[in-house]
Write a protein that holds these residues in place. Structure first.
Motif, PDB file in Angstrom:
ATOM      1  N   SER A  98       0.831  -1.208   0.000  1.00  0.00           N
ATOM      2  CA  SER A  98       0.000   0.000   0.000  1.00  0.00           C
ATOM      3  C   SER A  98       0.861   1.252   0.000  1.00  0.00           C
ATOM      4  O   SER A  98       2.034   1.223   0.370  1.00  0.00           O
ATOM      5  N   ALA A  99       0.245   2.353  -0.428  1.00  0.00           N
ATOM      6  CA  ALA A  99       0.829   3.676  -0.241  1.00  0.00           C
ATOM      7  C   ALA A  99       0.194   4.266   1.012  1.00  0.00           C
ATOM      8  O   ALA A  99      -1.018   4.179   1.189  1.00  0.00           O
ATOM      9  N   MET A 100       1.007   4.836   1.887  1.00  0.00           N
ATOM     10  CA  MET A 100       0.520   5.358   3.171  1.00  0.00           C
ATOM     11  C   MET A 100       0.948   6.808   3.349  1.00  0.00           C
ATOM     12  O   MET A 100       2.056   7.182   2.966  1.00  0.00           O
ATOM     13  N   TRP A 101       0.048   7.603   3.934  1.00  0.00           N
ATOM     14  CA  TRP A 101       0.353   9.008   4.164  1.00  0.00           C
ATOM     15  C   TRP A 101      -0.419   9.506   5.374  1.00  0.00           C
ATOM     16  O   TRP A 101      -1.381   8.879   5.832  1.00  0.00           O
ATOM     17  N   HIS A 102       0.011  10.649   5.891  1.00  0.00           N
ATOM     18  CA  HIS A 102      -0.649  11.232   7.054  1.00  0.00           C
ATOM     19  C   HIS A 102      -1.891  12.000   6.601  1.00  0.00           C
ATOM     20  O   HIS A 102      -1.903  12.583   5.509  1.00  0.00           O
ATOM     21  N   PRO A 103      -2.959  12.021   7.421  1.00  0.00           N
ATOM     22  CA  PRO A 103      -4.189  12.724   7.034  1.00  0.00           C
ATOM     23  C   PRO A 103      -3.997  14.194   6.690  1.00  0.00           C
ATOM     24  O   PRO A 103      -4.801  14.771   5.947  1.00  0.00           O
ATOM     25  N   ARG A 104      -2.931  14.816   7.209  1.00  0.00           N
ATOM     26  CA  ARG A 104      -2.729  16.239   6.909  1.00  0.00           C
ATOM     27  C   ARG A 104      -2.541  16.482   5.407  1.00  0.00           C
ATOM     28  O   ARG A 104      -2.762  17.587   4.916  1.00  0.00           O
ATOM     29  N   LEU A 105      -2.132  15.439   4.680  1.00  0.00           N
ATOM     30  CA  LEU A 105      -1.872  15.584   3.249  1.00  0.00           C
ATOM     31  C   LEU A 105      -3.011  15.038   2.388  1.00  0.00           C
ATOM     32  O   LEU A 105      -2.913  15.063   1.164  1.00  0.00           O
ATOM     33  N   ASP A 106      -4.062  14.564   3.017  1.00  0.00           N
ATOM     34  CA  ASP A 106      -5.119  13.874   2.282  1.00  0.00           C
ATOM     35  C   ASP A 106      -5.747  14.756   1.212  1.00  0.00           C
ATOM     36  O   ASP A 106      -5.999  14.305   0.085  1.00  0.00           O
ATOM     37  N   ALA A 107      -6.017  16.013   1.530  1.00  0.00           N
ATOM     38  CA  ALA A 107      -6.705  16.894   0.594  1.00  0.00           C
ATOM     39  C   ALA A 107      -5.761  17.753  -0.243  1.00  0.00           C
ATOM     40  O   ALA A 107      -6.216  18.549  -1.068  1.00  0.00           O
ATOM     41  N   ASP A 108      -4.464  17.579  -0.048  1.00  0.00           N
ATOM     42  CA  ASP A 108      -3.492  18.387  -0.787  1.00  0.00           C
ATOM     43  C   ASP A 108      -3.450  17.951  -2.256  1.00  0.00           C
ATOM     44  O   ASP A 108      -3.162  16.786  -2.545  1.00  0.00           O
ATOM     45  N   PRO A 109      -3.743  18.844  -3.207  1.00  0.00           N
ATOM     46  CA  PRO A 109      -3.801  18.441  -4.627  1.00  0.00           C
ATOM     47  C   PRO A 109      -2.500  17.862  -5.147  1.00  0.00           C
ATOM     48  O   PRO A 109      -2.515  16.896  -5.918  1.00  0.00           O
ATOM     49  N   ALA A 110      -1.374  18.440  -4.752  1.00  0.00           N
ATOM     50  CA  ALA A 110      -0.085  17.944  -5.237  1.00  0.00           C
ATOM     51  C   ALA A 110       0.193  16.548  -4.701  1.00  0.00           C
ATOM     52  O   ALA A 110       0.702  15.680  -5.416  1.00  0.00           O
ATOM     53  N   HIS A 111      -0.139  16.332  -3.446  1.00  0.00           N
ATOM     54  CA  HIS A 111       0.086  15.008  -2.876  1.00  0.00           C
ATOM     55  C   HIS A 111      -0.872  13.993  -3.498  1.00  0.00           C
ATOM     56  O   HIS A 111      -0.494  12.834  -3.711  1.00  0.00           O
ATOM     57  N   ARG A 112      -2.096  14.409  -3.800  1.00  0.00           N
ATOM     58  CA  ARG A 112      -3.035  13.504  -4.467  1.00  0.00           C
ATOM     59  C   ARG A 112      -2.491  13.100  -5.841  1.00  0.00           C
ATOM     60  O   ARG A 112      -2.604  11.942  -6.247  1.00  0.00           O
ATOM     61  N   TRP A 113      -1.901  14.055  -6.549  1.00  0.00           N
ATOM     62  CA  TRP A 113      -1.271  13.741  -7.840  1.00  0.00           C
ATOM     63  C   TRP A 113      -0.144  12.729  -7.658  1.00  0.00           C
ATOM     64  O   TRP A 113      -0.017  11.776  -8.432  1.00  0.00           O
ATOM     65  N   LEU A 114       0.676  12.906  -6.609  1.00  0.00           N
ATOM     66  CA  LEU A 114       1.765  11.965  -6.348  1.00  0.00           C
ATOM     67  C   LEU A 114       1.215  10.566  -6.102  1.00  0.00           C
ATOM     68  O   LEU A 114       1.723   9.576  -6.651  1.00  0.00           O
ATOM     69  N   ARG A 115       0.163  10.458  -5.293  1.00  0.00           N
ATOM     70  CA  ARG A 115      -0.419   9.146  -5.002  1.00  0.00           C
ATOM     71  C   ARG A 115      -0.950   8.489  -6.272  1.00  0.00           C
ATOM     72  O   ARG A 115      -0.753   7.289  -6.497  1.00  0.00           O
ATOM     73  N   ASP A 116      -1.622   9.276  -7.095  1.00  0.00           N
ATOM     74  CA  ASP A 116      -2.162   8.736  -8.352  1.00  0.00           C
ATOM     75  C   ASP A 116      -1.041   8.264  -9.279  1.00  0.00           C
ATOM     76  O   ASP A 116      -1.166   7.244  -9.961  1.00  0.00           O
ATOM     77  N   THR A 117       0.047   9.027  -9.305  1.00  0.00           N
ATOM     78  CA  THR A 117       1.175   8.668 -10.173  1.00  0.00           C
ATOM     79  C   THR A 117       1.827   7.374  -9.711  1.00  0.00           C
ATOM     80  O   THR A 117       2.158   6.497 -10.520  1.00  0.00           O
ATOM     81  N   VAL A 118       2.031   7.238  -8.413  1.00  0.00           N
ATOM     82  CA  VAL A 118       2.616   6.010  -7.873  1.00  0.00           C
ATOM     83  C   VAL A 118       1.726   4.810  -8.203  1.00  0.00           C
ATOM     84  O   VAL A 118       2.211   3.759  -8.632  1.00  0.00           O
ATOM     85  N   GLN A 119       0.428   4.969  -8.035  1.00  0.00           N
ATOM     86  CA  GLN A 119      -0.481   3.853  -8.322  1.00  0.00           C
ATOM     87  C   GLN A 119      -0.454   3.480  -9.802  1.00  0.00           C
ATOM     88  O   GLN A 119      -0.440   2.296 -10.154  1.00  0.00           O
ATOM     89  N   ALA A 120      -0.435   4.482 -10.674  1.00  0.00           N
ATOM     90  CA  ALA A 120      -0.405   4.206 -12.112  1.00  0.00           C
ATOM     91  C   ALA A 120       0.868   3.464 -12.505  1.00  0.00           C
ATOM     92  O   ALA A 120       0.834   2.527 -13.315  1.00  0.00           O
ATOM     93  N   VAL A 121       1.997   3.857 -11.929  1.00  0.00           N
ATOM     94  CA  VAL A 121       3.262   3.192 -12.239  1.00  0.00           C
ATOM     95  C   VAL A 121       3.241   1.750 -11.741  1.00  0.00           C
ATOM     96  O   VAL A 121       3.690   0.830 -12.434  1.00  0.00           O
ATOM     97  N   CYS A 122       2.703   1.539 -10.548  1.00  0.00           N
ATOM     98  CA  CYS A 122       2.630   0.170 -10.013  1.00  0.00           C
ATOM     99  C   CYS A 122       1.772  -0.721 -10.896  1.00  0.00           C
ATOM    100  O   CYS A 122       2.102  -1.891 -11.135  1.00  0.00           O
ATOM    101  N   ARG A 123       0.673  -0.195 -11.387  1.00  0.00           N
ATOM    102  CA  ARG A 123      -0.189  -0.974 -12.273  1.00  0.00           C
ATOM    103  C   ARG A 123       0.506  -1.328 -13.576  1.00  0.00           C
ATOM    104  O   ARG A 123       0.224  -2.375 -14.182  1.00  0.00           O
ATOM    105  N   GLU A 124       1.422  -0.483 -13.987  1.00  0.00           N
ATOM    106  CA  GLU A 124       2.103  -0.703 -15.266  1.00  0.00           C
ATOM    107  C   GLU A 124       3.262  -1.680 -15.160  1.00  0.00           C
ATOM    108  O   GLU A 124       3.470  -2.507 -16.047  1.00  0.00           O
TER     109      GLU A 124
END
Length: 307
Positions: A277-303
């Motif tokens: 899993s990817a894990m992060w602190h709730p303080r970053l949950d709504a941060d747009p840049a961090h959300r982009w990072l999470r999405d990018t990591v997930q996309a790379v893992c799927r690939e």
């Protein structure tokens, strides 16, 4: 709180990071004399010298060393509260450093594709990969780590997570190993081999040993190494056998890890599934840049990894 100036918290964070009045003044856009006056106010507020001279340099006091990480976490929290939300994210100009923590096996397989994907969309972003000696969540809580990748623990219920992929252990030996010469790999033949295993804590026993014991078998673990790549390298050059997550056998086209000289096989015993899993602190949950990072990591893992 009427006598407390919370602007001092930011100044204290920078001073403890720079350990220099001049360096802190430069970062905060102040003159050295103004920064020196701020340090005097901080000394009065805390009742501690904080930074003292040692020759031509300043050094932190024990109290300053003790509060440095806490002050940094408080400053990060305050900035997160006051940061505007729901703003449009401009990836082409995003200037930010993200700190990710993952084990060596994940980095060997996914770090290069992740860097390529991230910099393609956000060329000004910087990624720093930190070592992962344990599963301690303190770096996430204190803001020293932005994203952790690994098996989720149970000691930090507030930590947010997203499943990236499911993995499983497979056995590995070099091509030409006698284990592959007589057909099906039985529990008895597997247990009779000498093994190299991976443990950050340096332990010789793990889930495979528990599974073997339930069937009345015991194996010989000759070597313990801290990372899966180390185990694969030893196996490649010896008659030892190991087991690694299947994802570790994904490899770049040039086969720098020598994986083409290794052969995997299903373990003859059952071991628990591995949920990465990817894990992060709730303080970053709504941060747009961090959300982009999470999405990018997930996309790379799927690939590039087994899902």
């Amino acid at each position: 709180m009427e006598n407390v100036d919370l602007n001092l918290l930011i100044a204290l964070d920078v001073l403890l990071d720079e350990v220099s009045v001049t360096g802190a003044a430069r970062r905060l856009g102040l003159s050295p004399s103004a920064m020196s006056r701020t340090l005097t106010r901080l000394r009065t507020a805390t009742g501690d010298p904080l930074l003292v001279r040692a020759g031509r340099h300043l050094v932190p006091t024990p109290y300053a060393m003790n509060i440095r990480e806490h002050v940094h976490a408080l400053t990060r929290d305050a900035q997160a509260v006051l940061r505007p939300q729901h703003r449009e994210l401009a990836l082409e100009t995003l200037d930010r450093t993200f700190v990710l923590r993952a084990n060596e096996g994940f980095l060997n397989v996914a770090a290069a594709p992740l860097v390529t994907a991230a910099l393609k969309e956000a060329p000004c972003v910087r990624l720093r990969f930190a070592p992962k000696p344990d599963k301690d969540v303190l770096p996430l809580r204190e803001g020293r780590i932005d994203l952790e990748i690994g098996v989720r623990g149970v000691s930090a219920p507030e930590i947010r997570s997203r499943l990236l992929f499911r993995d499983a252990f497979v056995g590995v030996a070099r091509i030409g190993h006698s284990l592959f010469l007589d057909g099906e790999i039985s529990v008895a033949r597997y247990a009779a081999c000498r093994h190299v295993t991976t443990s950050r804590r340096g332990t010789f026993r793990g889930p495979v040993d528990d599974a073997l014991e339930q069937l009345g078998y015991q194996r010989t673990v000759s070597v313990v190494v801290p990372g899966f790549p180390d185990a694969l390298e030893i196996v490649r050059q010896s008659d030892l056998v190991t087991h690694v997550p299947r994802s570790c056998l994904s490899h770049p086209p040039d086969d720098r890890a020598g994986i083409s000289r290794l052969k995997s096989f299903p373990l003859p015993v059952k071991t628990p599934e591995i949920a990465i899993s990817a894990m992060w602190h709730p303080r970053l949950d709504a941060d747009p840049a961090h959300r982009w990072l999470r999405d990018t990591v997930q996309a790379v893992c799927r690939e590039v990894l087994v899902c």
